[in-house]
Scaffold this active site. Sequence first.
Site, PDB file in Angstrom:
ATOM      1  CD  GLU A 171      -5.272 -15.461  17.895  1.00 51.37           C
ATOM      2  OE1 GLU A 171      -6.142 -14.869  18.555  1.00 51.37           O
ATOM      3  OE2 GLU A 171      -4.108 -15.018  17.745  1.00 51.37           O
TER       4      GLU A 171
ATOM      5  CG  ASP B 273     -10.256   4.224   4.219  1.00 49.62           C
ATOM      6  OD1 ASP B 273      -9.911   3.291   3.474  1.00 49.62           O
ATOM      7  OD2 ASP B 273      -9.825   5.384   4.097  1.00 49.62           O
TER       8      ASP B 273
ATOM      9  CG  MET C 134      -9.603  10.264  -6.010  1.00 52.34           C
ATOM     10  SD  MET C 134     -11.304  10.718  -5.643  1.00 52.34           S
ATOM     11  CE  MET C 134     -11.488  12.116  -6.692  1.00 52.34           C
TER      12      MET C 134
ATOM     13  CD1 TRP D  23      -7.595   5.333  -9.009  1.00 45.74           C
ATOM     14  CD2 TRP D  23      -6.363   4.567 -10.695  1.00 45.74           C
ATOM     15  NE1 TRP D  23      -7.435   6.366  -9.895  1.00 45.74           N
ATOM     16  CE2 TRP D  23      -6.677   5.917 -10.944  1.00 45.74           C
ATOM     17  CE3 TRP D  23      -5.592   3.866 -11.620  1.00 45.74           C
ATOM     18  CZ2 TRP D  23      -6.252   6.574 -12.095  1.00 45.74           C
ATOM     19  CZ3 TRP D  23      -5.178   4.537 -12.766  1.00 45.74           C
ATOM     20  CH2 TRP D  23      -5.504   5.874 -12.994  1.00 45.74           C
TER      21      TRP D  23
ATOM     22  CG  ASP E 124     -19.134   5.407  -9.392  1.00 42.78           C
ATOM     23  OD1 ASP E 124     -18.769   4.962 -10.487  1.00 42.78           O
ATOM     24  OD2 ASP E 124     -18.443   6.219  -8.738  1.00 42.78           O
TER      25      ASP E 124
ATOM     26  NE  ARG F  22      -4.201  10.511   3.738  1.00 45.57           N
ATOM     27  CZ  ARG F  22      -3.735   9.353   3.302  1.00 45.57           C
ATOM     28  NH1 ARG F  22      -3.699   9.091   2.030  1.00 45.57           N
ATOM     29  NH2 ARG F  22      -3.329   8.450   4.151  1.00 45.57           N
TER      30      ARG F  22
ATOM     31  CG  ASP G 223      -2.266   0.679   0.972  1.00 46.65           C
ATOM     32  OD1 ASP G 223      -2.245   1.923   1.082  1.00 46.65           O
ATOM     33  OD2 ASP G 223      -3.294   0.050   0.651  1.00 46.65           O
ATOM     34  CG  ASP G 224       0.288   6.045   0.929  1.00 48.03           C
ATOM     35  OD1 ASP G 224       1.266   6.356   0.235  1.00 48.03           O
ATOM     36  OD2 ASP G 224      -0.526   6.872   1.383  1.00 48.03           O
TER      37      ASP G 224
END
Length: 713
Positions: A601, A535, A469, A467, A521, A433, A356-357
């Site tokens: 676990e 999130d 945003m 992707w 959408d 942000r 990720d980021d």
Amino acid sequence: MILKQGSLYTLKGESFCYQIKVDKHGKLLHTYAGSLIDGDASSLFSLKDRGFSGSDYEEGLERTYSYDYLPMEIGEVNRGDFRTPGIIIRDEKMITASDFRFSSDRIYSGIPSISPLPNLYGEAETLELTLKDECSGNILILSYSLISDAILTSRRLIAGEDIEVCKLASLSFDITYGDYDLITFAGRHCFERIPERTKITHQDISITSRRGASSHQVNPFAIICGTDTDETHGSCFGMHLLWSSSFRLDVGKSQYGATRINFSMLDESMGYKLKAGEELQLPAALLTYSDEGLSGLSLKCSDIIRAHAVRKAELEVENPVLLNSWEACYFNFSGEDLIALAEEASSIGADLFVLDDGWFGSRNDDLSSLGDWNTNESKLGMSLTELAMKIKSKGMLFGLWVEPEMINEDSDLYRKHPDWALTIPGRKPMRSRYQLVLDLSREDVTDYLLNTLTQILTDTPIDYIKWDMNRSLSDIASATTDADKIIYKYEINLYRILESLRMRFPSVLIEGCAGGGGRFDLGMLCYTPQIWLSDNTDAIDRIQIQAGSSYGYPISSFGSHLSVCPNHQDGRITPLVTRSSIAMLGTYGFELNPRVFTNEEKQLLREEVRFYKENADILKNGDFYRIRLDNDIAVFLSVSKDRCKAVLIAVNLSIHGNDVDKYVKLRGLDSSKLYKLSGGKAASGSFLMNAGLLITFKPGEYSSQRITLIAEK
Ligand code: DGJ
């Protein structure tokens, strides 16, 4: 089947029928939408002299034929229909009027191309009606594609003179009479798409996103249903706009009791200018219908979206279980940490590791580097390609996070091209942000992005892209694009990039994301088969988010992961199996570092992955039912299309001493089949659907039950 009988057009699906009539003056009346009928529904119209409702000039002295009363296919303005218009056009002298009348028709097989706007695909029959406004020369082309049991509309305007298009609905119609409710899906970041039901009255309701994204707050899917329609009974219409930016849905009841619906891109400030001869293609809209309640509508929406909107990526692994690094380590990692995390992920059965980021530029927090899509090799200790190869050598697929539409002021890209960010001349831009929005309305910016992403995907063996945003659009002004065109061009170019990548890299799965579900959408689903739903990874909140989203979208499109406890968003503690079961109502994956788990676990997680893989087809491609969701219990059921297998997931939402028993009646099973339930019981479909099932839980908060049902041969 599309029938033309004189000036009457009837589009007939298996259970849904939509009827339009060209009247004696060439205007388009909307005569009917609903369950199948034979006959001309304009016979229900009642013509009488109605005060303050004028008549068309051609009516001469006749006072009974008013466009202020008649149900219209698209309402116009300043010509005697005083209801909310679906089209508002202003000429050079600022006169707002239009008067479109029938010019020609065409019926053909196939769906009209509206590229680069998102569209459905597959077999269809299309009715195309061309209307002309003689005075201005403007031409409006309305297309109705009968696809499966639904209607896909698209509209195109060709300017006959210089005009400003202030509004143009992609879908609009009037329902002649009756009481209806509107169900919309409202929310906020981390709590998206919660159904809200409102009575449609004479007060206009408008649902609007002004955020340059379909948004967390509202959704371009809505339902119109009878006031007595519930989950299992009654008629309802589903409406999707295939558009991922600002939009507007207007609904209201006229003085004579007709319900008017207008669904359009952009908000009231659209103001799109066209020169004579120029065209504007509107986004498509999808109209679905069911007379079997909201549940029946959801099944139809899911089927059509899975079969005619989503384009599956040709990944090496079917239904890959992914582990995403975000909640595992946020920005804090080295290349070796990621390799260790991928090994852990593989050991619990994940197929796909997603970085990720934080892998690019000098990004160690969210203050900098968006725009600089070059690997931070000093942080990783290796190149991106090396990292990907090392992870792939462990037998895993490799995925990467990007947020291409954004730019930080602290980035080389911004220092080189400050004019590439949306900014209003003379004003400081709003930060959100710490980031600004790239001006995707510009072709040079779009080309740069497409080339950059193509290069990354060419250089590195990447199987998946997330992707993202992470802000709403504001300061919508461009150094090169006319202000009225920015949002439209931005969106078109976004779709263009996504489509080019999809075509060039068909085996790469792109998952959409906008801070979770801020751009969930049908437009995006045409390019990204799955979208990170929220999130918020708390399973108990997710029950509501997933249930709300399931009214209009298939659960196979819900990015959905199991995360740790206490949950990072709200601190809730929930049993591991409950978290896992809820994550299975979507594209199963993990948002955690497996190292925090005990060996027991981890073994449990491996079994969960095995269960998911065994049942992924039922969960993702079956019929999904919201069986019960209230303060006490949440119960969901997925039934295979042949009704031979089903998976039931139930979560206990309330615990009390000496508690009341919790029962449910199942749906979608075959009444005549005998089902074996995991746990040892057996019961017929008719018993489970009519007498019901007692759900029992182990003591403790948020405990859950997962039951598989298998029909005996
Ligand atoms: C928002 C996303 O929804 C998260 O999953 C994560 O990718 C962050 N952005 C990263 O900045």
